[in-house]
Write a protein that holds these residues in place. Structure first.
Motif, PDB file in Angstrom:
ATOM      1  N   PRO A 287       0.811  -1.225   0.000  1.00  0.00           N
ATOM      2  CA  PRO A 287       0.000   0.000   0.000  1.00  0.00           C
ATOM      3  C   PRO A 287       0.845   1.277   0.000  1.00  0.00           C
ATOM      4  CG  PRO A 287      -0.914  -1.589   1.541  1.00  0.00           C
ATOM      5  CD  PRO A 287       0.398  -2.138   1.090  1.00  0.00           C
ATOM      6  N   ILE A 288       1.962   1.253   0.726  1.00  0.00           N
ATOM      7  CA  ILE A 288       2.841   2.432   0.742  1.00  0.00           C
ATOM      8  C   ILE A 288       3.404   2.688  -0.648  1.00  0.00           C
ATOM      9  CG2 ILE A 288       5.055   3.313   1.586  1.00  0.00           C
ATOM     10  CD1 ILE A 288       4.444   1.967   4.262  1.00  0.00           C
ATOM     11  N   PHE A 289       3.813   1.614  -1.342  1.00  0.00           N
ATOM     12  CA  PHE A 289       4.343   1.763  -2.699  1.00  0.00           C
ATOM     13  C   PHE A 289       3.280   2.334  -3.636  1.00  0.00           C
ATOM     14  CE2 PHE A 289       4.648  -0.323  -6.920  1.00  0.00           C
ATOM     15  CZ  PHE A 289       5.720   0.395  -7.407  1.00  0.00           C
ATOM     16  N   LEU A 290       2.066   1.787  -3.570  1.00  0.00           N
ATOM     17  CA  LEU A 290       0.991   2.279  -4.428  1.00  0.00           C
ATOM     18  C   LEU A 290       0.663   3.740  -4.113  1.00  0.00           C
ATOM     19  CD1 LEU A 290      -1.408  -0.810  -4.440  1.00  0.00           C
ATOM     20  CD2 LEU A 290       0.149  -0.079  -6.254  1.00  0.00           C
ATOM     21  N   ALA A 291       0.699   4.093  -2.834  1.00  0.00           N
ATOM     22  CA  ALA A 291       0.427   5.479  -2.455  1.00  0.00           C
ATOM     23  C   ALA A 291       1.497   6.419  -3.014  1.00  0.00           C
ATOM     24  CB  ALA A 291       0.361   5.596  -0.930  1.00  0.00           C
ATOM     25  N   CYS A 292       2.754   5.975  -2.981  1.00  0.00           N
ATOM     26  CA  CYS A 292       3.842   6.791  -3.540  1.00  0.00           C
ATOM     27  C   CYS A 292       3.654   7.006  -5.036  1.00  0.00           C
ATOM     28  CB  CYS A 292       5.196   6.127  -3.270  1.00  0.00           C
ATOM     29  SG  CYS A 292       5.746   6.204  -1.554  1.00  0.00           S
ATOM     30  N   MET A 293       3.288   5.943  -5.754  1.00  0.00           N
ATOM     31  CA  MET A 293       3.085   6.065  -7.193  1.00  0.00           C
ATOM     32  C   MET A 293       1.886   6.959  -7.497  1.00  0.00           C
ATOM     33  SD  MET A 293       5.677   4.459  -8.174  1.00  0.00           S
ATOM     34  CE  MET A 293       5.410   4.573  -9.934  1.00  0.00           C
ATOM     35  N   TRP A 294       0.788   6.798  -6.720  1.00  0.00           N
ATOM     36  CA  TRP A 294      -0.388   7.645  -6.926  1.00  0.00           C
ATOM     37  C   TRP A 294      -0.020   9.110  -6.717  1.00  0.00           C
ATOM     38  CZ3 TRP A 294      -2.853  11.010  -3.535  1.00  0.00           C
ATOM     39  CH2 TRP A 294      -4.069  11.522  -3.977  1.00  0.00           C
ATOM     40  N   PHE A 295       0.736   9.380  -5.663  1.00  0.00           N
ATOM     41  CA  PHE A 295       1.153  10.745  -5.367  1.00  0.00           C
ATOM     42  C   PHE A 295       2.024  11.294  -6.493  1.00  0.00           C
ATOM     43  CE2 PHE A 295       3.848  13.815  -2.938  1.00  0.00           C
ATOM     44  CZ  PHE A 295       2.834  14.697  -2.605  1.00  0.00           C
ATOM     45  N   ALA A 296       2.906  10.445  -7.032  1.00  0.00           N
ATOM     46  CA  ALA A 296       3.790  10.881  -8.119  1.00  0.00           C
ATOM     47  C   ALA A 296       2.992  11.269  -9.355  1.00  0.00           C
ATOM     48  CB  ALA A 296       4.794   9.767  -8.456  1.00  0.00           C
ATOM     49  N   PHE A 297       1.956  10.483  -9.696  1.00  0.00           N
ATOM     50  CA  PHE A 297       1.168  10.802 -10.888  1.00  0.00           C
ATOM     51  C   PHE A 297       0.290  12.034 -10.676  1.00  0.00           C
ATOM     52  CE2 PHE A 297       1.693   6.079 -11.579  1.00  0.00           C
ATOM     53  CZ  PHE A 297       2.709   6.247 -12.495  1.00  0.00           C
ATOM     54  N   GLN A 298      -0.176  12.239  -9.440  1.00  0.00           N
ATOM     55  CA  GLN A 298      -0.933  13.454  -9.147  1.00  0.00           C
ATOM     56  C   GLN A 298      -0.050  14.686  -9.344  1.00  0.00           C
ATOM     57  OE1 GLN A 298      -4.123  13.917  -8.444  1.00  0.00           O
ATOM     58  NE2 GLN A 298      -4.700  11.773  -8.428  1.00  0.00           N
ATOM     59  N   ILE A 299       1.178  14.600  -8.843  1.00  0.00           N
ATOM     60  CA  ILE A 299       2.113  15.716  -8.998  1.00  0.00           C
ATOM     61  C   ILE A 299       2.446  15.920 -10.474  1.00  0.00           C
ATOM     62  CG2 ILE A 299       4.452  16.520  -8.509  1.00  0.00           C
ATOM     63  CD1 ILE A 299       4.292  15.202  -5.820  1.00  0.00           C
ATOM     64  N   THR A 300       2.647  14.797 -11.194  1.00  0.00           N
ATOM     65  CA  THR A 300       2.977  14.892 -12.617  1.00  0.00           C
ATOM     66  C   THR A 300       1.933  15.698 -13.364  1.00  0.00           C
ATOM     67  OG1 THR A 300       4.175  12.790 -12.624  1.00  0.00           O
ATOM     68  CG2 THR A 300       3.324  13.561 -14.726  1.00  0.00           C
ATOM     69  N   PHE A 301       0.670  15.422 -13.102  1.00  0.00           N
ATOM     70  CA  PHE A 301      -0.396  16.111 -13.839  1.00  0.00           C
ATOM     71  C   PHE A 301      -0.566  17.545 -13.364  1.00  0.00           C
ATOM     72  CE2 PHE A 301      -4.724  17.253 -14.999  1.00  0.00           C
ATOM     73  CZ  PHE A 301      -4.762  16.844 -16.328  1.00  0.00           C
ATOM     74  N   SER A 302      -0.607  17.757 -12.052  1.00  0.00           N
ATOM     75  CA  SER A 302      -0.895  19.095 -11.522  1.00  0.00           C
ATOM     76  C   SER A 302       0.279  20.051 -11.707  1.00  0.00           C
ATOM     77  CB  SER A 302      -1.277  19.011 -10.042  1.00  0.00           C
ATOM     78  OG  SER A 302      -0.235  18.421  -9.288  1.00  0.00           O
TER      79      SER A 302
END
Length: 662
Positions: A287-302
């Motif tokens: 879950p921590i890994f998935l959360a890190c990736m989700w956060f990375a893609f949110q930052i990528t777009f925003s």
């Protein structure tokens, strides 16, 4: 000017490539896991009257090579006859690294030990007596910190001195048992009369390798017609026992040297240990890994969105200028619809690519991605993949081509084939412009979540594919996964920015060559035959698209989307360029897509899923053919990708319509 050839050798993740960059002044990315360096990288450095030719070998734990990248390192060490070998040793894990040292010493090549990460050893309470280590090994030892260049000048001076020595000091000899020594001497005496067949190997070292069970050397000598009576007619059980004795003698030597040279403050609890208890936890780790990736893609777009809007405004302004200048309509169409509408549509998304590379680089530099591979090992093994397969998967988020090449770290052929077939489902950076375009147009504020869903879907499809091939075709168990976790490091802003720039520059080069060529072809097809309305159904592009479109009618794709898929085979960025060319006109691509009555959010999602899963680019397919070695499995990889893409896009369209609306 005297040339000196130097090989950089060592275990994976000891800082070889970092040292190589420091020595040669070249920029080569350093990953925190085995498999990044799968080929020999070469650089040069001038020092006074010496020209140093420095080669960075793939990481290897032993000269008993099992994987293709280990074989590359072994062959270079045994066959290239270098002037000196620099073994880089992790100062925080000396005993483990000295096992390779015991093998290198027996080759007889002049050596220097570069004791890297000395600063981290000090922080962990590890005290190293470099003089004692040097005395026991009979090899010069130099303390360095490759990250900041500390000790590099001293290392170079030592290497040049060792390479220029007229008489070379013998390294420490490994003390084998009486039985093993007798076998080595017996084979050595036999090989002396056949020394010409050994190449650069000394009879003594060749004898050790044969006694140790080196099948590669046995095969080489047998192919040259040499009979090995002591090997061919020996008792297999006895040979296994001798090989085990040699292994234990090497470990015993490494332990003895470490005991007298290294002292460690006991009982200290390092912050890294506490962090690892959380990040590598068997339950919370994933879950921590998935959360890190989700956060990375949110930052990528925003984070990239403001830049995207700015670049879009610039291209709109260029279009207005071109349309306001008197010129031939054909040339105006070429500049406006072809160059700006095509290539411009791709370059708009360059900021997203740069931000993504920056974030992945930071995660690598901290040491976290290696932990992610460790965490995923249990899951990977349960689905029939080798734990180390996750490393190429991680690389595949950047580009599938080096990811496929990184499968050379896998020992089993079955593991390699399964991993190679499933890597294209990892969403490479080239697909990101398609996601950003369609997600931004049809999903608005939820675009980041949609992009995250696509990346997760790619991983899930890879899992399903791996389980299918493992259970139906390759029914053996994957081999166990062993890796060393790198120390945590504070990421360097300069290093991360440099990595981002070099990766982004590669993308820009493709945009200037491959993508430009692709969109110009699409523009020509949309313009011809002369006299038809640009990008209409009567153009060549329209004819091609309408001919193929019925195959994709169950997926809801119009003929423009189909043309994008066809040219996406060249490179995935060409999909956006093709659509930008076909939709053309004064409006930017986003507005044109939003206004197209044949498109909807669910169709857009199905299209993105198809882009994710269908064919990798032509460069990736070429590497698949090269690494697998035959067209059979390459064809299976192509067919499987198209089938999976069609099935999942169909399901997305018809199931998604129930929730999103047709």
């Amino acid at each position: 000017m005297k040339n000196i050839s130097i090989l950089l050798a060592g275990n994976p993740n000891v800082g070889k490539t970092t040292l190589f960059n420091s020595l040669c002044g070249v920029h080569q990315h350093t990953g925190n896991y085995p498999g990044v360096t799968v080929d020999i990288k070469e650089g040069k450095r001038q020092i006074n009257e010496h020209s140093l030719i420095i080669s960075d070998l793939p990481g290897t734990y032993s000269l008993s090579a099992f994987t293709p990248d280990e074989q590359v390192a072994r062959d270079a060490l045994l066959n290239t006859n270098p002037d000196a070998v620099v073994q880089i040793i992790d100062a925080t894990n000396i005993e483990r690294n000295l096992f390779l040292t015991t093998q290198l010493m027996e080759i007889g090549i002049p050596m220097v030990i570069a004791l890297n990460m000395s600063d981290l050893a000090d922080e962990q309470g590890i005290t190293i007596d470099a003089e004692c280590l040097e005395k026991n090994l009979k090899i010069p030892v130099v303390r360095i910190v490759a990250r900041n260049g500390e000790g590099i000048d001293s290392l170079l001076e030592t290497v040049i001195r060792v390479a220029n020595q007229k008489t070379r000091t013998a390294h420490r000899e490994i003390e084998y048992s009486h039985s093993v020594t007798n076998h080595i001497n017996e084979i050595c005496n036999y090989l002396r009369s056949h020394a010409a067949l050994l190449g650069n190997l000394s009879p003594h070292y060749a004898a050790i390798r044969l006694v140790e069970g080196d099948e590669h050397l046995e095969k080489m000598l047998h192919n040259q017609g040499l009979k090995l009576p002591f090997i061919d007619n020996g008792d297999p059980a006895e040979r296994d026992g001798i090989a085990e004795d040699i292994l234990l003698a090497r470990y015993r030597t490494a332990e003895e040297i470490t005991t007298c040279s290294v002292k460690c403050t006991m009982g200290r609890v390092m912050p890294a240990d506490l962090i690892d208890q959380v990040l590598t936890h068997r339950i919370f780790g994933i879950p921590i890994f998935l959360a890190c990736m989700w956060f990375a893609f949110q930052i990528t777009f925003s984070a990239s969105n403001p830049f995207l809007v700015g670049i879009e405004y610039i291209f709109e302004h260029f279009t207005e200028i071109i349309n306001g200048v008197e010129m031939d309509p054909f040339i105006r169409s070429f500049l406006s619809d072809g160059v700006i509408g095509g290539v411009g549509s791709v370059l708009v998304f360059v900021p997203s690519i740069f931000v993504m590379f920056l974030l992945l680089s930071i995660l690598e530099d901290t040491g976290y991605l290696a932990r992610a591979a460790f965490v995923m090992d249990r899951l990977m093994h349960s689905i029939g993949l080798h734990g180390r397969s996750f490393i190429p998967f991680l690389i595949g988020f950047g580009c599938n081509v080096p990811a496929i090449m990184a499968t050379r770290t896998l020992q089993s052929k079955a593991d390699r084939i399964i991993t190679i077939i499933t890597i294209p489902f990892m969403s490479c950076a080239a697909r990101l412009p398609v996601y950003v375009l369609f997600a931004g147009v049809f999903f608005g504020a939820a675009a980041g979540n949609v992009i995250f869903f696509l990346y997760v879907l790619g991983i899930l499809v890879a899992i399903i594919s791996a389980m299918t091939f493992r259970r139906l075709v390759f029914k053996d168990e994957p081999s166990p996964f062993i890796m060393e976790l790198p120390p945590y490091r504070k990421p360097s802003g300069f290093a991360a920015a440099t990595h981002m720039w070099h990766k982004g520059r590669e993308y820009l080069k493709r945009a200037g060559i491959v993508i430009f060529g692709g969109v110009i072809v699409v523009w020509a097809l949309a313009t011809l035959p002369v006299g038809v309305e640009y990008g209409s159904v009567d153009s060549l592009a329209g004819i091609i698209g309408q001919t193929v479109q019925p195959l994709f009618a169950p997926l809801g794709f119009n003929w423009q989307l189909v043309v994008g898929l066809i040219f996406g085979f060249i490179a995935k960025e060409v999909v956006v360029g093709s659509l930008g060319t076909l939709y053309g006109g004064e409006e930017m691509l986003e507005s044109s897509l939003a206004a197209d009555p044949t498109l909807s959010p669910v169709i857009a999602l199905a299209y993105m899923v198809f882009i994710l899963l269908y064919l990798p680019c032509v460069a990736a397919l070429g590497v698949i053919r090269q690494e697998i070695g035959n067209w059979k499995w390459t064809g299976i990889a192509i067919g499987w990708g198209i089938l999976v893409a069609y099935v999942f896009s169909f399901l997305i369209l018809h199931i998604g319509s129930l929730f999103i609306g047709a």
